[in-house]
Write a protein that holds these residues in place. Structure first.
Motif, PDB file in Angstrom:
ATOM      1  N   GLY A  37       0.815  -1.212   0.000  1.00 22.89           N
ATOM      2  CA  GLY A  37       0.000   0.000   0.000  1.00 22.89           C
ATOM      3  C   GLY A  37       0.849   1.261   0.000  1.00 22.89           C
ATOM      4  O   GLY A  37       0.534   2.239  -0.685  1.00 22.89           O
ATOM      5  N   THR A  38       1.937   1.230   0.750  1.00 26.54           N
ATOM      6  CA  THR A  38       2.838   2.381   0.783  1.00 26.54           C
ATOM      7  C   THR A  38       3.471   2.601  -0.580  1.00 26.54           C
ATOM      8  O   THR A  38       3.560   3.746  -1.059  1.00 26.54           O
ATOM      9  N   ALA A  39       3.902   1.526  -1.224  1.00 25.19           N
ATOM     10  CA  ALA A  39       4.508   1.648  -2.559  1.00 25.19           C
ATOM     11  C   ALA A  39       3.501   2.188  -3.562  1.00 25.19           C
ATOM     12  O   ALA A  39       3.835   3.034  -4.403  1.00 25.19           O
ATOM     13  N   GLN A  40       2.262   1.711  -3.482  1.00 26.02           N
ATOM     14  CA  GLN A  40       1.226   2.199  -4.398  1.00 26.02           C
ATOM     15  C   GLN A  40       0.916   3.671  -4.145  1.00 26.02           C
ATOM     16  O   GLN A  40       0.709   4.438  -5.093  1.00 26.02           O
ATOM     17  N   ALA A  41       0.903   4.071  -2.889  1.00 25.25           N
ATOM     18  CA  ALA A  41       0.639   5.476  -2.562  1.00 25.25           C
ATOM     19  C   ALA A  41       1.769   6.366  -3.071  1.00 25.25           C
ATOM     20  O   ALA A  41       1.519   7.431  -3.638  1.00 25.25           O
ATOM     21  N   ARG A  42       3.011   5.920  -2.877  1.00 25.58           N
ATOM     22  CA  ARG A  42       4.152   6.687  -3.383  1.00 25.58           C
ATOM     23  C   ARG A  42       4.083   6.828  -4.897  1.00 25.58           C
ATOM     24  O   ARG A  42       4.355   7.890  -5.448  1.00 25.58           O
TER      25      ARG A  42
END
Length: 192
Positions: A37-42
């Protein structure tokens, strides 16, 4: 009595071990989910920044942002097209493998473009831009080619399946409509 205590203790130890294993697996799954999720948000934030930079940065900076957008769009849409049809079509496995290799090149190229965006020397940016633009064109053309081939393959399979289904329905419809009138049963005469 001692045996019952040992059996209860074993059950408690087994329960504790199972609870520990379940807890560890749950924590790992949550950690993977948060990382993803963090990678997708970034990535989403970076995409929005690129789109804004394309319009707000005149000249070479806007061109570099546009190249990165084009590269990412081609790669992402090709992965989406392959993923949509890959499970049902084993022939796309080789295409998916090639796309993974192309993605590695695209990532390296995106990294070079990202560094070029931050380059303060505009003459260096201007000197490197044509070569990087050509490489972006090659990668996007290759990705587009794979995507179009996958889409054409899916369309062809759907068309063939629909044609076969239409033929079967026509045969079944004709069979349902084909009947031979039967003779009504002869009723016995009233005096018989």
């Amino acid at each position: 009595m001692e045996t019952a205590g040992i059996v209860v203790l074993l059950f408690v130890l087994i329960f504790v071990a199972l609870a520990t294993v379940a807890s560890v697996r749950t924590v790992r799954a949550v950690k993977r989910s948060v990382t993803r999720g963090t990678a997708q948000a970034r990535r989403a934030v970076e995409d929005v920044q690129l789109k804004a930079r394309r319009y707000t940065t005149p000249g070479l900076g806007g061109e570099v942002a546009q190249l990165r957008i084009d590269l990412r769009t081609a790669i992402d849409s090709t992965f989406a097209a392959l993923d949509a049809h890959h499970p049902e079509d084993t022939a796309l496995a080789e295409a998916a493998s090639l796309m993974a290799r192309l993605n590695e090149h695209a990532r390296a190229l995106d990294g070079e473009l990202k560094l070029l965006e931050r380059e303060p020397d505009k003459s260096r940016v201007a000197a490197r831009l044509p070569e990087l633009s050509t490489r972006v064109h090659h990668v996007t053309h290759s990705a587009d080619s794979l995507r179009w081939a996958a889409q054409d393959r899916a369309h062809h399979a759907t068309t063939d399946d629909l044609a076969g289904l239409t033929d079967q329905i026509a045969i079944e419809s004709a069979a349902l409509r084909h009947w031979t009138p039967t003779q009504p049963p002869k009723l016995p005469a009233p005096g018989e």
